[in-house]
Design an enzyme around this catalytic site. Structure first.
Site, PDB file in Angstrom:
ATOM      1  N   HIS A   1     -18.619  23.150 -51.543  1.00  0.00           N
ATOM      2  CA  HIS A   1     -17.871  22.088 -50.865  1.00  0.00           C
ATOM      3  C   HIS A   1     -16.932  22.764 -49.861  1.00  0.00           C
ATOM      4  CE1 HIS A   1     -14.814  18.840 -50.713  1.00  0.00           C
ATOM      5  NE2 HIS A   1     -15.713  18.045 -51.237  1.00  0.00           N
TER       6      HIS A   1
ATOM      7  N   ASP B   1     -15.004  25.793 -59.541  1.00  0.00           N
ATOM      8  CA  ASP B   1     -14.631  24.454 -59.090  1.00  0.00           C
ATOM      9  C   ASP B   1     -15.393  23.447 -59.958  1.00  0.00           C
ATOM     10  OD1 ASP B   1     -14.664  21.976 -57.860  1.00  0.00           O
ATOM     11  OD2 ASP B   1     -15.170  22.730 -55.871  1.00  0.00           O
TER      12      ASP B   1
ATOM     13  N   GLN C   1     -16.983  18.400 -59.821  1.00  0.00           N
ATOM     14  CA  GLN C   1     -18.168  17.567 -59.969  1.00  0.00           C
ATOM     15  C   GLN C   1     -18.713  17.593 -61.402  1.00  0.00           C
ATOM     16  OE1 GLN C   1     -19.858  14.771 -58.451  1.00  0.00           O
ATOM     17  NE2 GLN C   1     -18.861  15.988 -56.888  1.00  0.00           N
TER      18      GLN C   1
ATOM     19  N   LYS D   1     -12.364  11.975 -60.391  1.00  0.00           N
ATOM     20  CA  LYS D   1     -13.820  11.961 -60.562  1.00  0.00           C
ATOM     21  C   LYS D   1     -14.211  11.798 -62.021  1.00  0.00           C
ATOM     22  CE  LYS D   1     -14.857  14.289 -56.316  1.00  0.00           C
ATOM     23  NZ  LYS D   1     -15.307  15.499 -55.643  1.00  0.00           N
TER      24      LYS D   1
ATOM     25  N   CYS E   1     -19.307  16.980 -47.249  1.00  0.00           N
ATOM     26  CA  CYS E   1     -18.389  18.129 -47.217  1.00  0.00           C
ATOM     27  C   CYS E   1     -19.102  19.420 -47.570  1.00  0.00           C
ATOM     28  CB  CYS E   1     -17.197  17.945 -48.155  1.00  0.00           C
ATOM     29  SG  CYS E   1     -16.129  16.607 -47.698  1.00  0.00           S
TER      30      CYS E   1
END
Ligand SMILES: *Cc1c(COP(=O)(O)O)cnc(C)c1O
Length: 405
Positions: free
Chosen positions: A122, A199, A202, A225, A363
């Site tokens: 991203h 990260d 997600q 999220k 992104c």
């Protein structure tokens, strides 16, 4: 016990509204999830009953608010199996967490060092490292991807060396849904002495990472999220790293003693939490974790795998359908194009039918460049979506195809 999606849907007020005269079919969960009533209530309750600033007041309301906020920190700690509660830093979200770490490494890198990122990142996981490299003279290396939309792990040895000081990879790609082999990346990075930041923006709505078992150095995520509110997230850092990094911002809450000659910083986690935090958001983040645990991440993963298999099969019957991201390990995200039709046009027609998908580069422009496309249509499913909604999507795409060709 069968997965009771009707009962779950009843928890989400927004799922009952109409959009453009049609029942909402919300398939943009990779951008942000919807919120259950329990999370909404926790925000209303905080502002209606015990709104006060935390950590400073002797009065009862301030104590209540502090307790609730710190209780949320402990919920996050337990959920991710984090050893110490001061290793949980509240941030405004994933982007903030990444920038906090990138800024902190400014004094720990020098020219000749290398920072490794994956090709599936991203933008929020590329730009801060480019800026870090500009500040320090370190070099940015990229672990390539391949045609399945997975990382080219056979090339890891070519881009990872004793010069590598930091490795950044997302747990799950937001553009394609690929689950990356982070265990192997963490292990190999540690063998050359590099620290790893994962990260998890997600990932955390689909699975429950055990951060001690992963032995990761940093892990970041956003509450919004995973059924929580916007404007709040978590940075996990190993205590030894958080001690080493300088504070990111100066202000109230993050100091121990201030004189004009010198300021000493507060203990963890307050060293990284300057100013009044998003108190309501932190408490509601805790409520979101309670909610996800009540449904169960295993049950969610199993149900979403069914949705993914069904959607892949049904979308695959459309002529000209091309799905990007076809690796064996993926979550319930389908990124696709139909023939030469521009993704934006499909998205617009679907919206007329009340169906919310994302279109564009998500992104992740380097991923789109790899496939040589301007973007995709991305349908991302959550545990409150249904097979009927997937049917609506497939019919919608067929209709768009008829109108546009
Ligand atoms: C959404 C997302 C981000 C950015 O999260 P914010 O909440 O906007 O800070 C970063 N990385 C991935 C993989 C994402 O999906």
């Amino acid at each position: 016990m069968p997965f009771d999606v009707a009962a779950i849907r009843a928890d989400f007020p927004i799922l009952h509204r109409q959009v453009n005269g049609k029942p909402l079919v919300y398939l943009d969960n990779a951008a942000t999830s919807q919120k259950p009533q329990a999370v909404i209530d926790s925000i209303v309750e905080y502002y209606s009953r015990y709104n006060a600033n935390i950590h400073r007041g002797v009065h009862s309301l301030s104590q209540e608010a502090t307790d609730a906020f710190e209780q949320a920190r402990i919920k996050i700690q337990k959920h991710f199996n984090i050893a110490k509660k001061h290793e949980v830093i509240f941030t405004s979200g994933t982007t903030h967490g990444i920038n906090l770490v990138a800024q902190g490494f400014s004094n720990l890198l020098e020219a000749g060092d290398e920072v490794l990122v994956s090709a599936l990142e991203h933008h929020s996981n590329i730009v801060p490292w480019q800026m870090l490299c500009e500040r320090t003279g370190a070099r940015l290396e990229v672990l390539p991807m391949n045609a399945e939309g997975t990382l080219a792990m056979d090339q890891l040895k070519n881009v990872l060396s004793s010069k590598t000081k930091l490795v950044f990879v997302n747990h799950i790609s937001n553009a394609l849904g690929t689950i990356n082999p982070i265990e192997e990346i963490i292990q190999k990075a540690h063998q050359v002495g590099a620290a790893v930041l994962v990260d998890g923006a997600q990932a955390c709505s689909h699975l429950q990472p055990d951060l001690q078992a992963l032995n990761v150095d940093f892990y970041v995520t956003s509450a919004h999220k995973m059924c929580g509110p916007t404007g709040i997230g978590m940075l996990y850092g190993k205590e030894s790293w958080l001690e080493k990094l300088p504070p990111y911002q100066g202000g109230g809450e993050m100091i121990s003693e201030v004189t004009f000659e010198k300021t000493t910083y507060a203990e963890l986690p307050h060293k990284f939490e300057a100013g009044t935090p998003n108190i309501a958001g932190g408490i509601a983040f805790g409520a979101a974790i309670d909610y996800l645990q009540h449904i169960g991440l295993d049950a969610i993963a199993q149900y979403e795998a069914e949705l993914l298999a069904y959607a892949t099969q049904e979308l695959g019957t459309i002529e000209g359908m091309k799905i990007y991201g076809t690796g064996p390990d993926k979550t319930s995200v389908i990124s696709f194009n139909v023939g030469e039709i521009h993704p934006y046009d499909i998205g617009t027609i679907l919206d007329q039918m009340g169906i919310a998908v994302r279109t564009g580069h998500h992104c992740a422009q380097p991923v789109m460049q790899y496939f040589n496309i301007p973007g995709t249509v991305r349908a991302s499913f959550a545990f409150y979506n249904t097979k009927e909604e997937i049917d609506a999507l497939v019919n919608g795409v067929r209709k768009a195809q008829m109108m546009l060709s």
